[in-house]
Write an enzyme that holds these catalytic residues in place. Structure first.
Site, mmCIF file in Angstrom:
data_model
loop_
_atom_site.group_PDB
_atom_site.id
_atom_site.type_symbol
_atom_site.label_atom_id
_atom_site.label_comp_id
_atom_site.label_asym_id
_atom_site.label_seq_id
_atom_site.Cartn_x
_atom_site.Cartn_y
_atom_site.Cartn_z
ATOM 1 N N GLU A 29 9.121 -15.433 -26.879
ATOM 2 C CA GLU A 29 8.336 -16.110 -25.841
ATOM 3 C C GLU A 29 6.870 -15.768 -26.013
ATOM 4 O O GLU A 29 6.518 -14.605 -26.213
ATOM 5 C CB GLU A 29 8.723 -15.628 -24.439
ATOM 6 C CG GLU A 29 9.914 -16.294 -23.831
ATOM 7 C CD GLU A 29 10.071 -15.931 -22.356
ATOM 8 O OE1 GLU A 29 9.058 -15.621 -21.688
ATOM 9 O OE2 GLU A 29 11.218 -15.946 -21.885
ATOM 10 N N TRP A 35 9.959 -20.725 -9.148
ATOM 11 C CA TRP A 35 9.586 -19.915 -10.318
ATOM 12 C C TRP A 35 8.089 -20.064 -10.551
ATOM 13 O O TRP A 35 7.433 -20.814 -9.821
ATOM 14 C CB TRP A 35 10.394 -20.366 -11.548
ATOM 15 C CG TRP A 35 10.679 -19.201 -12.455
ATOM 16 C CD1 TRP A 35 9.988 -18.856 -13.574
ATOM 17 C CD2 TRP A 35 11.702 -18.224 -12.279
ATOM 18 N NE1 TRP A 35 10.538 -17.711 -14.111
ATOM 19 C CE2 TRP A 35 11.580 -17.305 -13.335
ATOM 20 C CE3 TRP A 35 12.714 -18.025 -11.327
ATOM 21 C CZ2 TRP A 35 12.432 -16.203 -13.476
ATOM 22 C CZ3 TRP A 35 13.548 -16.936 -11.469
ATOM 23 C CH2 TRP A 35 13.407 -16.036 -12.535
ATOM 24 N N ASP A 36 7.560 -19.406 -11.565
ATOM 25 C CA ASP A 36 6.108 -19.562 -11.755
ATOM 26 C C ASP A 36 5.748 -20.914 -12.380
ATOM 27 O O ASP A 36 4.585 -21.263 -12.481
ATOM 28 C CB ASP A 36 5.463 -18.375 -12.498
ATOM 29 C CG ASP A 36 6.023 -18.118 -13.878
ATOM 30 O OD1 ASP A 36 6.912 -18.874 -14.322
ATOM 31 O OD2 ASP A 36 5.580 -17.147 -14.529
ATOM 32 N N TRP A 37 6.749 -21.697 -12.772
ATOM 33 C CA TRP A 37 6.499 -23.061 -13.255
ATOM 34 C C TRP A 37 7.224 -24.105 -12.411
ATOM 35 O O TRP A 37 7.284 -25.273 -12.795
ATOM 36 C CB TRP A 37 6.939 -23.221 -14.713
ATOM 37 C CG TRP A 37 8.237 -22.535 -14.989
ATOM 38 C CD1 TRP A 37 8.401 -21.337 -15.623
ATOM 39 C CD2 TRP A 37 9.555 -22.957 -14.584
ATOM 40 N NE1 TRP A 37 9.739 -20.995 -15.648
ATOM 41 C CE2 TRP A 37 10.465 -21.969 -15.011
ATOM 42 C CE3 TRP A 37 10.050 -24.057 -13.906
ATOM 43 C CZ2 TRP A 37 11.840 -22.050 -14.779
ATOM 44 C CZ3 TRP A 37 11.421 -24.143 -13.672
ATOM 45 C CH2 TRP A 37 12.300 -23.144 -14.106
ATOM 46 N N ASN A 73 17.389 -12.661 -19.207
ATOM 47 C CA ASN A 73 15.968 -12.793 -19.509
ATOM 48 C C ASN A 73 15.176 -11.679 -18.823
ATOM 49 O O ASN A 73 15.114 -11.643 -17.578
ATOM 50 C CB ASN A 73 15.446 -14.144 -19.010
ATOM 51 C CG ASN A 73 13.925 -14.260 -19.152
ATOM 52 O OD1 ASN A 73 13.405 -14.363 -20.252
ATOM 53 N ND2 ASN A 73 13.208 -14.197 -18.040
ATOM 54 N N GLU A 74 14.648 -10.778 -19.613
ATOM 55 C CA GLU A 74 13.653 -9.783 -19.184
ATOM 56 C C GLU A 74 14.136 -8.735 -18.182
ATOM 57 O O GLU A 74 13.316 -8.062 -17.566
ATOM 58 C CB GLU A 74 12.397 -10.492 -18.646
ATOM 59 C CG GLU A 74 11.704 -11.322 -19.713
ATOM 60 C CD GLU A 74 10.391 -11.973 -19.293
ATOM 61 O OE1 GLU A 74 10.073 -11.943 -18.099
ATOM 62 O OE2 GLU A 74 9.685 -12.496 -20.173
HETATM 63 C C1 BMA Z 1 8.501 -15.260 -19.007
HETATM 64 C C2 BMA Z 1 9.638 -16.203 -18.789
HETATM 65 C C3 BMA Z 1 9.596 -16.864 -17.448
HETATM 66 C C4 BMA Z 1 8.218 -17.222 -17.050
HETATM 67 C C5 BMA Z 1 7.260 -17.113 -18.201
HETATM 68 C C6 BMA Z 1 5.843 -17.390 -17.847
HETATM 69 O O1 BMA Z 1 8.587 -14.134 -18.286
HETATM 70 O O2 BMA Z 1 10.836 -15.567 -19.055
HETATM 71 O O3 BMA Z 1 10.192 -16.018 -16.506
HETATM 72 O O4 BMA Z 1 8.200 -18.479 -16.499
HETATM 73 O O5 BMA Z 1 7.302 -15.846 -18.748
HETATM 74 O O6 BMA Z 1 5.329 -16.458 -16.952
#
Ligand code: BMA
Length: 826
Positions: free
Chosen positions: A487, A115-117, A389-390
């Site tokens: 978020e 993932w990005d983290w 999510n998204e």
């Molecule tokens: C959102 C989250 C994650 C991601 C974060 C940071 O999109 O739902 O998918 O890690 O942003 O980019």
């Protein structure tokens, strides 16, 4: 492979023997004595296989053949494309992820392919317990699920028992339900008709008035007093006729609570509210998003989960969103959330992708959702459920080019998954629960628009995820005036101490070493951190590569802490509706993200291993339910008083101008609010020029605003509820007047040694010091939490407290404590 022994008696005396696999990650074949007894393909599902006919007296062999998730996902994607002539994006991850692809074809933690983290650790294995279930001559109660709800003032429990039958014949059993010490129900009942019976008790009335379950921070308690999250033991006793021992006649208990949590979406001219009500009271949601506890799903240490949730509570939050790219958390996680009064926003595990809505995929999902809803719904903390999510945003914003071509098909697939498969399960299990198809979504408007909105991030409706790294992230006018921001976040680096647990000291360098770059998965991540730091601070290389990197880490944490502070304060105070645009009336702020799964630059406020970043210390103050915020709007200084407690609170607020060049604050407002009015009220507005001149400040570069907020009890400041908050008027790089504070630790003393050690640290400073960060030397890995950190030192002396489980002595600690402040790092 494993061997287990079965004796003759067991085989003779049992009618059914099942093998229960409570968690297999993910695609596997299960063999007993070399006979295939079942297959698994969903790590979120408990599997039960009938194995009696495969068992023999003596040693039996259980083997589980697990397939490579990478190969499996790839093949599934290929076969799908071949069969249907289109693909299910994303077909590949960004290069920076160093990851694997097509995880959306697997019912597995989506983040395990990177993932990005987080790193790609496409785990495989048996991640939960395995057991044998023996049914002899009578039906057994395996488990029960329950929900509590209110019906014209009376509380009712709806429970469903999962009964395993010896055969489909009819059996008689004694059934009893108790709540705490009160008997609620008792009867003899008949069960039968199949091998597995779901026995429903629709209407168990509570014959007393239970205390309500309240989330953290709504009811003001004297400091030290525990929460108002009242829980009751619900016990179901099952005694089938002829039962002999604990296997057959059993009693199971679960903790339940009594609360109404509603999501109010009411019409406001051209907008809709999106407001959580708890027991009829509007509740501003203060929260964060949690990613998996570990990238290895089986790793879920109790003390670490406790630490994370306690940290959430200490930072005055009332909700955590279990994000859809991870896993459904362990029972312990939800038990602790119940206890601590942390509401849960639970995503179903679908994230940032489209999904193949084939018949077999949907059937697989159906089992998953049913089981997870049954497992989780009794927890009073379960507040909101969301489909994914998204994924609505991904479709609407056409994240992948295929969406333009196959939009009809994808939309249909989307509706089949979140509306025709998941929603009906939610509805039938728990019609009182709130289910949103996606996060973000426009809530009811998404439904009106046929399940996918053209702009799911509309500030007038629903929740919003907001990330924009190309605007000034410290400037509140850039933040979305939305109804609920589920978020938002900014990346920062974890401490050198945490990075040192993964990388040797000589790799922690600036310019960034390859090893550090490898850990940055967010495309352009470091460019953004660098650029955003430079907007406000000075990053020029003045030091050796390791010292320069340490400076980068420190400045990145300031960048993040101030950005999220100013953004969150904006959301909390933005409770007014702009009738022309329909914007405003914000009722939730949940920053991204709480925790980490490795040592890397991410959006977290808590580092891998549990250490708090500067941001986490900031959130304690920002999320205080009774609070005051200062901000500049169009050359005017505004001060707002916040009071989100339901019961009366008195607050003392002092506003002063704090010159950088000296330690003397000049007070411009000093007021006691005996009974602070509820919600947000503006208590001060004055022109900035006026305020500057009152404060003896030559310009915005010479002063910052200091708020001192004290909760009062009987006319005296309440212990543990006195805090300050600073608002910068210009960028630190433009500040004029800072002098070398020569800040030092004067004294360290142990003031408590059990259960954890608590030290008092006395600091002394000659001049004002900014963003003072107290920490132990990075080579000494002590886990500690300070009473305050990253603070502005505006007095000659300040004492902070440090709590640690380590048994370090006072002398040792004094040697390894380090103090960093901004002037030293600019
Ligand atoms: C959102 C989250 C994650 C991601 C974060 C940071 O999109 O739902 O998918 O890690 O942003 O980019």
């Amino acid at each position: 492979m494993n061997t287990f022994t079965v004796d003759n008696l067991l085989l003779i005396n049992s009618k059914q023997i099942y093998l229960n696999l409570n968690g297999v990650d993910t695609v596997a074949e299960v063999y007993v004595n070399n006979h295939l007894v079942g297959r698994t393909k969903n790590m979120f599902v408990k599997y039960r296989f009938d194995i009696k006919s495969r068992l023999k007296v003596g040693d039996n062999r259980l083997s589980v053949k697990i397939f490579s998730p990478i190969v499996y996902a790839k093949n599934e994607a290929k076969q799908f494309a071949f069969a249907y002539n289109y693909t299910i994006p994303p077909n590949s991850n960004p290069d920076d992820y160093n990851g694997e692809n097509h995880v959306n074809f697997l019912r597995k933690m989506q983040a395990s392919f990177a993932w990005d983290w987080g790193p790609a650790f496409p785990s495989l294995g048996i991640w939960k317990s395995v057991n044998l279930e023996v049914i002899r001559s009578v039906p057994i109660m395996r488990d029960f699920t329950a929900v509590t709800f209110q019906n014209s003032n009376k509380w009712i429990i709806k429970a469903t028992l999962d009964i395993g039958m010896p055969d489909p014949d009819n059996y008689r059993a004694y059934l009893r339900v108790d709540l705490a010490d009160e008997k609620l129900y008792e009867d003899y009942i008949e069960v039968g008709g199949s091998f597995n019976v779901k026995l429903r008790l629709e209407n168990v009335k509570i014959n007393f008035t239970p205390n309500l379950w309240w989330p953290n921070g709504l009811i003001r308690t004297a400091s030290g007093q525990s929460s108002n999250a009242t829980l009751y033991n619900l016990t179901v006793t099952w005694k089938p006729q002829g039962c002999e021992d604990d296997n057959d006649c059993s009693s199971l208990s679960k903790k339940v609570g009594f609360r109404n949590i509603d999501l109010i979406q009411e019409r406001l001219s051209n907008a809709l509210s999106f407001r959580v009500e708890v027991n009829g009271h509007s509740t501003f949601v203060r929260g964060t998003n949690i990613i998996p506890i570990s990238v290895f799903p089986e790793v879920s240490p109790e003390n670490y989960i406790r630490h994370l949730l306690k940290s959430v509570k200490r930072a005055n939050m009332n909700m955590v969103r279990v994000w859809g790219g991870g896993i459904y958390m362990s029972d312990l996680f939800y038990d602790l959330a119940d206890e601590m009064g942390i509401m849960i926003w639970q995503d179903f595990m679908f994230a940032c992708a489209l999904y193949p809505a084939t018949k077999s995929f949907l059937e697989n999902v159906q089992v998953e959702i049913t089981q997870q809803v049954e497992r989780l719904q009794h927890h009073p903390s379960m507040a909101i459920w969301a489909g994914n999510n998204e994924n609505e945003a991904a479709f609407a914003q056409k994240w992948w080019p295929e969406i333009r071509i196959y939009s009809k098909i994808y939309k249909n697939d989307y509706l089949n998954l979140y509306f025709n498969t998941i929603a009906p399960i939610m509805n039938s299990s728990n019609p009182h629960a709130t289910y949103l198809s996606s996060s973000p979504s426009n809530g009811l408007i998404t439904i009106l628009e046929g399940g996918i909105s053209t702009n799911p991030g509309d500030f007038r409706f629903g929740d919003v995820h907001y990330y924009d790294y190309y605007k000034d992230v410290w400037n509140w006018t850039n933040y979305p005036s939305a109804k609920f921001v589920s978020e938002y976040g900014i990346q920062s680096y974890p401490s050198i101490g945490t990075l040192r647990t993964a990388l040797p000291a000589d790799k922690l360098t600036w310019p960034l070493s390859d090893q550090l770059r490898h850990r940055q998965h967010h495309p352009r991540g470091d460019n953004e951190i660098k650029m955003l730091i430079q907007q406000h601070m000075n990053l020029t290389q003045q030091r050796n590569p390791q010292k320069q990197f340490a400076k980068y880490v420190y400045l990145s944490q300031i960048l993040q802490a101030v950005a999220i502070k100013s953004q969150t304060e904006f959301y909390i105070r933005n409770r007014f509706l702009d009738k022309t645009t329909g914007h405003g009336l914000t009722y939730g702020a949940m920053y991204w993200q709480l925790n980490d799964v490795w040592q890397a630059p991410t959006w977290s406020s808590i580092e891998y291993g549990g250490k708090w970043k500067m941001l986490h210390y900031y959130m304690i103050k920002v999320f205080q339910p009774a609070n005051a915020f200062a901000w500049i709007d169009d050359k005017l200084l505004n001060i707002a008083l916040i009071n989100d407690y339901l019961n009366p609170v008195s607050i003392h607020v002092t506003v002063s101008m704090q010159r950088y060049a000296d330690l003397l604050p000049i007070t411009i407002l000093d007021k006691n609010f005996k009974e602070a009015s509820k919600g947000v009220s503006i208590i001060y507005i004055d022109s900035l020029d006026e305020v500057l001149s009152k404060g003896g400040c030559l310009s915005i570069d010479h002063c910052m605003i200091k708020l001192q907020i004290n909760h009062m009890i009987d006319g005296k400041p309440e212990t543990g509820k006195q805090f300050d908050s600073f608002t910068l008027l210009s960028s630190p790089k433009n500040i004029i007047g800072l002098l070398d504070p020569a800040i030092r630790i004067e004294k360290v003393k142990l003031i408590k040694s059990t259960p954890s050690r608590k030290f008092q640290i006395d600091l002394k400073s000659d001049h004002l010091a900014m963003f003072v960060w107290v920490d132990t030397d990075s080579s000494i890995p002590i886990k500690a939490i300070f009473s305050d950190n990253g603070f502005m030192m505006v007095d000659k002396r300040k004492s902070i407290y440090m709590e640690t489980l380590s048994n370090i002595t006072t002398q040792e600690l004094a040697k390894v404590l380090k103090v960093t402040h901004l002037l030293d790092e600019m």
